[in-house]
Write a protein that holds these residues in place. Structure first.
Motif, mmCIF file in Angstrom:
data_model
loop_
_atom_site.group_PDB
_atom_site.id
_atom_site.type_symbol
_atom_site.label_atom_id
_atom_site.label_comp_id
_atom_site.label_asym_id
_atom_site.label_seq_id
_atom_site.Cartn_x
_atom_site.Cartn_y
_atom_site.Cartn_z
ATOM 1 N N MET A 13 0.707 -1.088 0.114
ATOM 2 C CA MET A 13 -0.076 -0.127 0.139
ATOM 3 C C MET A 13 0.872 1.295 -0.178
ATOM 4 O O MET A 13 0.715 2.238 -0.618
ATOM 5 C CB MET A 13 -0.929 0.005 1.219
ATOM 6 C CG MET A 13 -1.898 -1.014 1.181
ATOM 7 S SD MET A 13 -3.158 -1.201 2.554
ATOM 8 C CE MET A 13 -2.757 0.183 3.609
ATOM 9 N N HIS A 14 1.917 1.215 0.833
ATOM 10 C CA HIS A 14 2.940 2.646 0.924
ATOM 11 C C HIS A 14 3.560 2.607 -0.570
ATOM 12 O O HIS A 14 3.681 3.587 -1.019
ATOM 13 C CB HIS A 14 3.834 1.972 1.844
ATOM 14 C CG HIS A 14 4.501 3.127 2.242
ATOM 15 N ND1 HIS A 14 6.114 3.175 2.281
ATOM 16 C CD2 HIS A 14 4.263 4.448 2.551
ATOM 17 C CE1 HIS A 14 6.439 4.590 2.453
ATOM 18 N NE2 HIS A 14 5.528 5.168 2.861
ATOM 19 N N GLY A 15 4.230 1.656 -1.153
ATOM 20 C CA GLY A 15 4.716 1.671 -2.301
ATOM 21 C C GLY A 15 3.906 2.225 -3.499
ATOM 22 O O GLY A 15 4.058 3.137 -4.510
ATOM 23 N N VAL A 16 2.421 1.701 -3.569
ATOM 24 C CA VAL A 16 1.504 2.100 -4.556
ATOM 25 C C VAL A 16 1.088 3.556 -4.293
ATOM 26 O O VAL A 16 0.862 4.502 -5.141
ATOM 27 C CB VAL A 16 0.208 1.289 -4.599
ATOM 28 C CG1 VAL A 16 -1.014 1.797 -5.549
ATOM 29 C CG2 VAL A 16 0.698 -0.163 -5.123
ATOM 30 N N ALA A 17 1.167 3.962 -2.857
ATOM 31 C CA ALA A 17 0.692 5.152 -2.714
ATOM 32 C C ALA A 17 1.880 6.303 -3.055
ATOM 33 O O ALA A 17 1.570 7.443 -3.791
ATOM 34 C CB ALA A 17 0.615 5.582 -1.188
ATOM 35 N N TRP A 18 3.103 5.790 -3.100
ATOM 36 C CA TRP A 18 3.924 6.747 -3.731
ATOM 37 C C TRP A 18 3.927 6.845 -5.168
ATOM 38 O O TRP A 18 4.072 7.786 -5.793
ATOM 39 C CB TRP A 18 5.591 6.206 -3.331
ATOM 40 C CG TRP A 18 5.922 6.630 -2.027
ATOM 41 C CD1 TRP A 18 6.051 6.029 -0.784
ATOM 42 C CD2 TRP A 18 6.064 8.164 -1.481
ATOM 43 N NE1 TRP A 18 6.163 6.712 0.201
ATOM 44 C CE2 TRP A 18 6.432 8.186 -0.212
ATOM 45 C CE3 TRP A 18 6.204 9.252 -2.305
ATOM 46 C CZ2 TRP A 18 6.822 9.344 0.548
ATOM 47 C CZ3 TRP A 18 6.251 10.450 -1.563
ATOM 48 C CH2 TRP A 18 6.721 10.446 -0.229
ATOM 49 N N VAL A 19 3.598 5.760 -5.723
ATOM 50 C CA VAL A 19 3.522 6.053 -7.249
ATOM 51 C C VAL A 19 2.209 6.842 -7.513
ATOM 52 O O VAL A 19 2.355 7.574 -8.792
ATOM 53 C CB VAL A 19 3.162 4.458 -7.906
ATOM 54 C CG1 VAL A 19 2.675 4.494 -9.292
ATOM 55 C CG2 VAL A 19 4.460 3.378 -7.943
ATOM 56 N N VAL A 69 -7.086 -0.397 -1.956
ATOM 57 C CA VAL A 69 -8.222 -0.813 -1.182
ATOM 58 C C VAL A 69 -8.417 -2.183 -1.291
ATOM 59 O O VAL A 69 -8.545 -2.689 0.133
ATOM 60 C CB VAL A 69 -9.592 -0.065 -1.753
ATOM 61 C CG1 VAL A 69 -10.888 -0.578 -1.131
ATOM 62 C CG2 VAL A 69 -9.663 1.581 -1.367
ATOM 63 N N ALA A 70 -8.229 -2.865 -2.266
ATOM 64 C CA ALA A 70 -8.294 -4.341 -2.446
ATOM 65 C C ALA A 70 -7.226 -5.138 -1.741
ATOM 66 O O ALA A 70 -7.373 -6.031 -0.740
ATOM 67 C CB ALA A 70 -8.116 -4.756 -3.862
ATOM 68 N N VAL A 71 -5.912 -4.427 -1.804
ATOM 69 C CA VAL A 71 -4.766 -5.079 -1.008
ATOM 70 C C VAL A 71 -5.177 -4.971 0.581
ATOM 71 O O VAL A 71 -4.880 -5.778 1.388
ATOM 72 C CB VAL A 71 -3.404 -4.390 -1.299
ATOM 73 C CG1 VAL A 71 -2.481 -4.605 -0.288
ATOM 74 C CG2 VAL A 71 -3.217 -4.778 -2.865
ATOM 75 N N ALA A 72 -5.569 -3.586 0.975
ATOM 76 C CA ALA A 72 -5.866 -3.483 2.370
ATOM 77 C C ALA A 72 -6.959 -4.314 2.769
ATOM 78 O O ALA A 72 -6.737 -5.046 3.945
ATOM 79 C CB ALA A 72 -6.215 -2.090 2.341
ATOM 80 N N GLY A 73 -7.958 -4.704 2.072
ATOM 81 C CA GLY A 73 -8.979 -5.662 2.563
ATOM 82 C C GLY A 73 -8.674 -7.012 2.626
ATOM 83 O O GLY A 73 -8.805 -7.522 3.435
ATOM 84 N N GLY A 75 -5.395 -7.905 3.034
ATOM 85 C CA GLY A 75 -4.346 -7.989 3.995
ATOM 86 C C GLY A 75 -4.929 -8.223 5.270
ATOM 87 O O GLY A 75 -4.491 -9.036 6.166
ATOM 88 N N ARG A 76 -6.031 -7.467 5.507
ATOM 89 C CA ARG A 76 -6.799 -7.237 6.678
ATOM 90 C C ARG A 76 -7.535 -8.642 7.158
ATOM 91 O O ARG A 76 -7.637 -9.179 8.160
ATOM 92 C CB ARG A 76 -7.927 -6.321 6.986
ATOM 93 C CG ARG A 76 -7.239 -4.992 7.127
ATOM 94 C CD ARG A 76 -6.226 -4.598 8.191
ATOM 95 N NE ARG A 76 -7.107 -4.608 9.438
ATOM 96 C CZ ARG A 76 -6.663 -4.619 10.714
ATOM 97 N NH1 ARG A 76 -5.515 -4.681 10.863
ATOM 98 N NH2 ARG A 76 -7.401 -4.739 11.741
ATOM 99 N N LEU A 77 -8.016 -9.173 5.935
ATOM 100 C CA LEU A 77 -8.751 -10.648 6.233
ATOM 101 C C LEU A 77 -7.816 -11.620 6.617
ATOM 102 O O LEU A 77 -8.275 -12.625 7.096
ATOM 103 C CB LEU A 77 -9.631 -10.975 4.885
ATOM 104 C CG LEU A 77 -10.564 -10.093 4.470
ATOM 105 C CD1 LEU A 77 -10.999 -10.559 3.123
ATOM 106 C CD2 LEU A 77 -11.712 -10.247 5.695
ATOM 107 N N SER A 78 -6.469 -11.577 6.177
ATOM 108 C CA SER A 78 -5.429 -12.433 6.438
ATOM 109 C C SER A 78 -4.779 -12.470 7.756
ATOM 110 O O SER A 78 -4.161 -13.435 8.418
ATOM 111 C CB SER A 78 -4.183 -12.519 5.441
ATOM 112 O OG SER A 78 -3.478 -11.324 5.631
ATOM 113 N N LEU A 79 -5.198 -11.451 8.295
ATOM 114 C CA LEU A 79 -4.719 -11.310 9.833
ATOM 115 C C LEU A 79 -5.427 -12.293 10.857
ATOM 116 O O LEU A 79 -6.126 -12.773 11.213
ATOM 117 C CB LEU A 79 -4.750 -9.987 10.303
ATOM 118 C CG LEU A 79 -3.621 -8.990 9.725
ATOM 119 C CD1 LEU A 79 -3.826 -7.731 10.308
ATOM 120 C CD2 LEU A 79 -2.309 -9.478 9.808
#
Length: 79
Positions: A13-19, A69-73, A75-79
């Motif tokens: 998410m951080h990397g994509v945000a910088w892009v 948003v998809a990556v965050a969702g 990622g949160r599901l896998s915790l």
């Protein structure tokens, strides 16, 4: 602290945000500046071309934002 212990999805998410930030800066300083100049000079064809470039880059940024948003969702599901 820091990102060292963060899960991989946070790094993605951080990397994509910088892009996304880089795309915004590019759009502002290149096609948007050319669009403003074309409108000021009343060169409508050039202005339309620049507007098309801006729309394309904004669309790419939108897709990247949805990816975040998809990556965050996911990622949160896998915790």
């Amino acid at each position: 602290g820091g990102f060292a212990g963060a899960p991989i999805y946070v790094h993605l998410m951080h990397g994509v945000a910088w892009v996304m930030v880089a795309i915004y800066v590019f759009v502002y300083f290149s096609p948007y500046a050319k669009l403003r100049q074309a409108v000021a000079d009343e060169i409508w064809k050039e202005g339309g071309a620049q507007l098309a470039r801006i729309r394309r880059w904004v669309g790419i940024n939108l897709i990247l934002g949805l990816l975040v948003v998809a990556v965050a969702g996911a990622g949160r599901l896998s915790l």
